[in-house]
Design a protein around this motif. Structure first.
Motif, PDB file in Angstrom:
ATOM      1  N   HIS A  11     -24.354  27.958   2.966  1.00 36.20           N
ATOM      2  CA  HIS A  11     -24.843  29.139   4.020  1.00 36.20           C
ATOM      3  C   HIS A  11     -24.413  28.934   5.618  1.00 36.20           C
ATOM      4  N   MET A  12     -24.334  27.551   6.003  1.00 32.26           N
ATOM      5  CA  MET A  12     -24.037  27.471   7.207  1.00 32.26           C
ATOM      6  C   MET A  12     -22.433  27.959   7.580  1.00 32.26           C
ATOM      7  N   ARG A  13     -21.534  27.869   6.518  1.00 38.47           N
ATOM      8  CA  ARG A  13     -20.134  28.137   6.351  1.00 38.47           C
ATOM      9  C   ARG A  13     -20.014  29.589   6.626  1.00 38.47           C
ATOM     10  N   LYS A  14     -20.796  30.390   5.739  1.00 37.34           N
ATOM     11  CA  LYS A  14     -20.759  31.884   5.872  1.00 37.34           C
ATOM     12  C   LYS A  14     -21.416  32.347   7.084  1.00 37.34           C
ATOM     13  N   ALA A  15     -22.527  31.730   7.687  1.00 36.87           N
ATOM     14  CA  ALA A  15     -23.145  32.188   9.019  1.00 36.87           C
ATOM     15  C   ALA A  15     -21.992  32.016   9.985  1.00 36.87           C
ATOM     16  N   THR A  16     -21.243  30.914   9.895  1.00 35.04           N
ATOM     17  CA  THR A  16     -20.229  30.605  11.065  1.00 35.04           C
ATOM     18  C   THR A  16     -19.295  31.586  11.082  1.00 35.04           C
ATOM     19  N   LEU A  17     -18.765  31.894   9.779  1.00 31.91           N
ATOM     20  CA  LEU A  17     -17.715  32.936   9.716  1.00 31.91           C
ATOM     21  C   LEU A  17     -18.076  34.552  10.181  1.00 31.91           C
ATOM     22  N   ARG A  18     -19.398  34.740   9.989  1.00 33.53           N
ATOM     23  CA  ARG A  18     -20.015  35.857  10.406  1.00 33.53           C
ATOM     24  C   ARG A  18     -20.051  36.160  11.776  1.00 33.53           C
ATOM     25  N   ALA A  19     -20.545  34.779  12.215  1.00 35.00           N
ATOM     26  CA  ALA A  19     -20.719  34.717  13.685  1.00 35.00           C
ATOM     27  C   ALA A  19     -19.444  34.773  14.536  1.00 35.00           C
ATOM     28  N   GLN A  20     -18.427  34.290  14.026  1.00 31.23           N
ATOM     29  CA  GLN A  20     -16.987  34.099  14.636  1.00 31.23           C
ATOM     30  C   GLN A  20     -16.372  35.650  14.620  1.00 31.23           C
ATOM     31  N   SER A  21     -16.611  36.522  13.414  1.00 34.71           N
ATOM     32  CA  SER A  21     -16.097  37.883  13.257  1.00 34.71           C
ATOM     33  C   SER A  21     -16.849  38.662  14.199  1.00 34.71           C
ATOM     34  N   SER A  22     -18.219  38.405  14.320  1.00 37.77           N
ATOM     35  CA  SER A  22     -18.941  39.166  15.134  1.00 37.77           C
ATOM     36  C   SER A  22     -18.400  39.023  16.769  1.00 37.77           C
ATOM     37  N   PHE A  23     -18.175  38.017  16.967  1.00 36.51           N
ATOM     38  CA  PHE A  23     -17.712  37.625  18.435  1.00 36.51           C
ATOM     39  C   PHE A  23     -16.264  38.019  18.736  1.00 36.51           C
ATOM     40  N   ALA A  24     -15.393  37.934  17.713  1.00 32.10           N
ATOM     41  CA  ALA A  24     -14.051  38.213  17.879  1.00 32.10           C
ATOM     42  C   ALA A  24     -13.970  39.961  18.068  1.00 32.10           C
ATOM     43  N   ALA A 102     -17.617  35.931  32.532  1.00 33.25           N
ATOM     44  CA  ALA A 102     -18.936  36.861  32.909  1.00 33.25           C
ATOM     45  C   ALA A 102     -18.798  38.127  32.156  1.00 33.25           C
ATOM     46  N   ALA A 103     -17.592  38.583  31.792  1.00 33.31           N
ATOM     47  CA  ALA A 103     -17.225  39.592  30.598  1.00 33.31           C
ATOM     48  C   ALA A 103     -17.859  39.309  29.399  1.00 33.31           C
ATOM     49  N   LEU A 104     -17.263  37.990  28.965  1.00 36.11           N
ATOM     50  CA  LEU A 104     -17.534  37.687  27.752  1.00 36.11           C
ATOM     51  C   LEU A 104     -19.021  37.425  27.615  1.00 36.11           C
ATOM     52  N   GLU A 105     -19.633  36.755  28.591  1.00 35.79           N
ATOM     53  CA  GLU A 105     -21.075  36.309  28.552  1.00 35.79           C
ATOM     54  C   GLU A 105     -21.977  37.676  28.154  1.00 35.79           C
ATOM     55  N   GLU A 106     -21.638  38.898  28.778  1.00 36.33           N
ATOM     56  CA  GLU A 106     -22.467  40.111  28.678  1.00 36.33           C
ATOM     57  C   GLU A 106     -22.430  40.334  26.765  1.00 36.33           C
ATOM     58  N   LYS A 107     -20.978  40.136  26.463  1.00 39.52           N
ATOM     59  CA  LYS A 107     -21.173  40.417  25.044  1.00 39.52           C
ATOM     60  C   LYS A 107     -21.891  39.404  24.059  1.00 39.52           C
ATOM     61  N   VAL A 108     -21.841  37.933  24.542  1.00 40.80           N
ATOM     62  CA  VAL A 108     -22.513  37.204  23.947  1.00 40.80           C
ATOM     63  C   VAL A 108     -24.308  37.418  24.130  1.00 40.80           C
ATOM     64  N   ARG A 109     -24.501  37.769  25.363  1.00 44.37           N
ATOM     65  CA  ARG A 109     -25.939  38.127  25.375  1.00 44.37           C
ATOM     66  C   ARG A 109     -26.483  39.242  24.381  1.00 44.37           C
ATOM     67  N   ALA A 110     -25.387  40.212  24.155  1.00 44.10           N
ATOM     68  CA  ALA A 110     -25.753  41.379  23.284  1.00 44.10           C
ATOM     69  C   ALA A 110     -25.825  40.948  22.086  1.00 44.10           C
ATOM     70  N   ILE A 111     -25.015  39.984  21.348  1.00 44.13           N
ATOM     71  CA  ILE A 111     -25.095  39.578  19.986  1.00 44.13           C
ATOM     72  C   ILE A 111     -26.158  38.469  19.833  1.00 44.13           C
ATOM     73  N   GLU A 112     -26.585  37.909  20.743  1.00 45.21           N
ATOM     74  CA  GLU A 112     -27.765  36.828  20.787  1.00 45.21           C
ATOM     75  C   GLU A 112     -28.904  37.995  20.753  1.00 45.21           C
ATOM     76  N   ALA A 113     -28.973  39.013  21.353  1.00 44.23           N
ATOM     77  CA  ALA A 113     -30.340  39.887  21.361  1.00 44.23           C
ATOM     78  C   ALA A 113     -30.305  40.665  20.060  1.00 44.23           C
ATOM     79  N   LYS A 114     -29.377  40.829  19.447  1.00 43.50           N
ATOM     80  CA  LYS A 114     -29.447  41.320  18.083  1.00 43.50           C
ATOM     81  C   LYS A 114     -29.877  40.440  17.046  1.00 43.50           C
ATOM     82  N   VAL A 115     -29.398  39.075  17.335  1.00 39.38           N
ATOM     83  CA  VAL A 115     -29.976  37.768  16.358  1.00 39.38           C
ATOM     84  C   VAL A 115     -31.454  37.878  16.710  1.00 39.38           C
ATOM     85  N   ILE A 116     -31.878  37.893  17.944  1.00 37.54           N
ATOM     86  CA  ILE A 116     -33.297  37.741  18.398  1.00 37.54           C
ATOM     87  C   ILE A 116     -34.281  38.773  17.664  1.00 37.54           C
TER      88      ILE A 116
END
Length: 138
Positions: A11-24, A102-116
């Protein structure tokens, strides 16, 4: 699949792959999550050595060097010799690297907000706590 359903690593591997795909996707495929992490570590620890950055990122030095070479070629970081140690280099972000991060951090915050939003703040914090504990155990 039933035997894998109770395996944390699966499950960790699947979650990691999904997170990497969302980030990319969010980052425009410029960087993978590990590379973003390296940039964030450099920002928060300017002038640290490559070895210290590798340790903080959970990478071995041989995995980090190609990433740093790529960043240097793109003008995102600078490496300067450490006084008194001819083999060590201090790493810091350039202005271009700071802007990119800084531009990437905005995107990471948006992804993290979705997770939260999906997990709730308490479960989000608990998940991070559990992942840290898992890391210590393994």
């Amino acid at each position: 699949m039933t035997t894998l359903d109770g395996v944390v690593g699966f499950h960790m591997r699947k979650a990691t792959l999904r997170a990497q795909s969302s980030f990319a996707t969010a980052a425009g495929k410029k960087l993978m999550t590990g590379q973003y992490s390296v940039m964030a570590i450099i920002k928060e620890n300017p002038g640290r050595t490559q070895s210290a950055i590798a340790e903080a990122a959970g990478l071995d030095r041989s995995s980090l060097v190609p990433v740093l070479n790529k960043f240097e070629k793109q003008g995102l970081i600078r490496r300067e010799p450490v006084e008194g140690d001819k083999r060590a280099y201090a790493v810091s972000l350039t202005k271009k690297g700071e802007c990119e991060l800084a531009a990437l951090e905005e995107k990471v915050r948006a992804i993290e907000a979705k997770v939260i939003a999906g997990l709730g703040a308490e479960n989000h914090a608990r998940l991070i706590e559990l992942l840290k504990k898992f890391h210590d155990i393994i």
